[in-house]
Scaffold this active site. Structure first.
Site, PDB file in Angstrom:
ATOM      1  N   ASN A  45       0.844  -1.197   0.000  1.00  0.00           N
ATOM      2  CA  ASN A  45       0.000   0.000   0.000  1.00  0.00           C
ATOM      3  C   ASN A  45       0.877   1.244   0.000  1.00  0.00           C
ATOM      4  OD1 ASN A  45       0.670  -0.773   2.685  1.00  0.00           O
ATOM      5  ND2 ASN A  45      -1.014   0.409   3.539  1.00  0.00           N
ATOM      6  N   ILE A  46       0.400   2.255  -0.704  1.00  0.00           N
ATOM      7  CA  ILE A  46       1.133   3.517  -0.860  1.00  0.00           C
ATOM      8  C   ILE A  46       0.158   4.646  -0.547  1.00  0.00           C
ATOM      9  CG2 ILE A  46       2.481   4.958  -2.429  1.00  0.00           C
ATOM     10  CD1 ILE A  46       2.973   2.363  -4.120  1.00  0.00           C
ATOM     11  N   GLU A  47       0.335   5.249   0.625  1.00  0.00           N
ATOM     12  CA  GLU A  47      -0.615   6.268   1.082  1.00  0.00           C
ATOM     13  C   GLU A  47      -0.234   7.663   0.586  1.00  0.00           C
ATOM     14  OE1 GLU A  47      -1.115   5.708   5.322  1.00  0.00           O
ATOM     15  OE2 GLU A  47      -2.262   3.868   4.964  1.00  0.00           O
ATOM     16  N   CYS A  56      -3.962   0.738  -2.697  1.00  0.00           N
ATOM     17  CA  CYS A  56      -3.843  -0.486  -1.903  1.00  0.00           C
ATOM     18  C   CYS A  56      -2.767  -1.409  -2.467  1.00  0.00           C
ATOM     19  CB  CYS A  56      -5.154  -1.251  -1.905  1.00  0.00           C
ATOM     20  SG  CYS A  56      -6.477  -0.479  -0.968  1.00  0.00           S
ATOM     21  N   GLU A  58      -2.960  -4.567  -3.192  1.00  0.00           N
ATOM     22  CA  GLU A  58      -3.457  -5.436  -4.268  1.00  0.00           C
ATOM     23  C   GLU A  58      -3.427  -4.701  -5.605  1.00  0.00           C
ATOM     24  OE1 GLU A  58      -4.791  -4.745  -1.346  1.00  0.00           O
ATOM     25  OE2 GLU A  58      -6.273  -6.236  -0.727  1.00  0.00           O
ATOM     26  N   CYS A  98     -10.231  -4.717  -0.070  1.00  0.00           N
ATOM     27  CA  CYS A  98     -11.310  -3.724  -0.014  1.00  0.00           C
ATOM     28  C   CYS A  98     -12.173  -3.829  -1.273  1.00  0.00           C
ATOM     29  CB  CYS A  98     -10.725  -2.311   0.119  1.00  0.00           C
ATOM     30  SG  CYS A  98     -10.142  -1.602  -1.431  1.00  0.00           S
ATOM     31  N   CYS A 101     -10.496  -2.860  -4.637  1.00  0.00           N
ATOM     32  CA  CYS A 101      -9.585  -3.903  -5.129  1.00  0.00           C
ATOM     33  C   CYS A 101     -10.359  -5.099  -5.679  1.00  0.00           C
ATOM     34  CB  CYS A 101      -8.626  -4.336  -4.022  1.00  0.00           C
ATOM     35  SG  CYS A 101      -7.406  -3.061  -3.637  1.00  0.00           S
TER      36      CYS A 101
HETATM   37  N1  THU Z   1      -5.336  -1.351   2.290  1.00  0.00           N
HETATM   38  C1  THU Z   1      -4.774  -2.182   1.360  1.00  0.00           C
HETATM   39  O1  THU Z   1      -3.610  -2.005   0.982  1.00  0.00           O
HETATM   40  N2  THU Z   1      -5.521  -3.182   0.851  1.00  0.00           N
HETATM   41  C2  THU Z   1      -6.828  -3.411   1.191  1.00  0.00           C
HETATM   42  O2  THU Z   1      -7.480  -4.220   0.558  1.00  0.00           O
HETATM   43  C3  THU Z   1      -7.414  -2.701   2.330  1.00  0.00           C
HETATM   44  C4  THU Z   1      -6.705  -1.460   2.744  1.00  0.00           C
HETATM   45  C5  THU Z   1      -4.537  -0.245   2.836  1.00  0.00           C
HETATM   46  C6  THU Z   1      -5.011   1.111   2.437  1.00  0.00           C
HETATM   47  C7  THU Z   1      -4.453   1.953   3.542  1.00  0.00           C
HETATM   48  O3  THU Z   1      -3.134   2.342   3.215  1.00  0.00           O
HETATM   49  C8  THU Z   1      -4.413   1.044   4.747  1.00  0.00           C
HETATM   50  O4  THU Z   1      -4.584  -0.279   4.239  1.00  0.00           O
HETATM   51  C9  THU Z   1      -5.461   1.319   5.773  1.00  0.00           C
HETATM   52  O5  THU Z   1      -6.707   1.348   5.211  1.00  0.00           O
END
Ligand code: THU
Length: 144
Positions: A45-47, A56, A58, A98, A101
């Site tokens: 994940n890259i915020e 996300c 995935e 999520c 994804c």
């Molecule tokens: N996140 C994912 O990388 N994959 C998911 O399917 C659910 C959420 C990440 C997004 C965010 O950076 C962190 O989890 C918290 O929501």
């Protein structure tokens, strides 16, 4: 899929949590996507400070693959945990993909695409795309 391959995907997903950029949530997610050609594409994940711009793990893996011309997939392993726990490879809960994804999976994957959610290489569950996204919309290769 062989158990060995399932474990390899989980291991790579766990390794990818170390690449996670998650200064806002502190939740580190890793994914390892198995393409039909046998290649494995990884993601984290890259915020972003503008939270909605976050990607996300995935989708990072899918977009890496598609951007290299690969559009057929077999399975994805996903793990997630708070940063400290992830650093120690402790994943105490399954991290389910999520909704966004799941929709990206719907775009590129068949209904029997496998989603592996794991706490460890020994403790994991496997679901099909249709199980986690019933009545999905669209997709390039959805035949029921
Ligand atoms: N996140 C994912 O990388 N994959 C998911 O399917 C659910 C959420 C990440 C997004 C965010 O950076 C962190 O989890 C918290 O929501």
């Amino acid at each position: 899929m062989s158990k060995g391959l399932e474990k390899e995907l989980i291991k790579k997903a766990m390794e990818m949590t170390k690449m996670s950029y998650a200064p806002y949530s502190g939740y580190h997610v890793g994914a390892a996507l198995l393409a039909a050609n046998g290649q494995i594409y990884t993601g984290c994940n890259i915020e972003n400070a503008s939270y909605g711009a976050t990607n996300c793990a995935e989708r990072t893996a899918f977009f890496k693959a598609v951007s290299e011309g690969v559009k057929e997939f077999e399975a994805i392993a996903v793990v997630g945990a708070p940063a400290d726990a992830a650093a120690e490879n402790t994943f105490s809960e399954y991290a389910y993909p999520c909704g966004i994804c799941r929709q990206v999976m719907q775009e590129f994957c068949k209904k029997d695409f496998q989603i592996i959610v794991a706490k460890s290489e020994e403790d994991y569950q496997i679901y099909t795309l249709r199980e986690i996204l019933p009545f999905g919309f669209g997709g390039i290769d959805q035949k029921g």
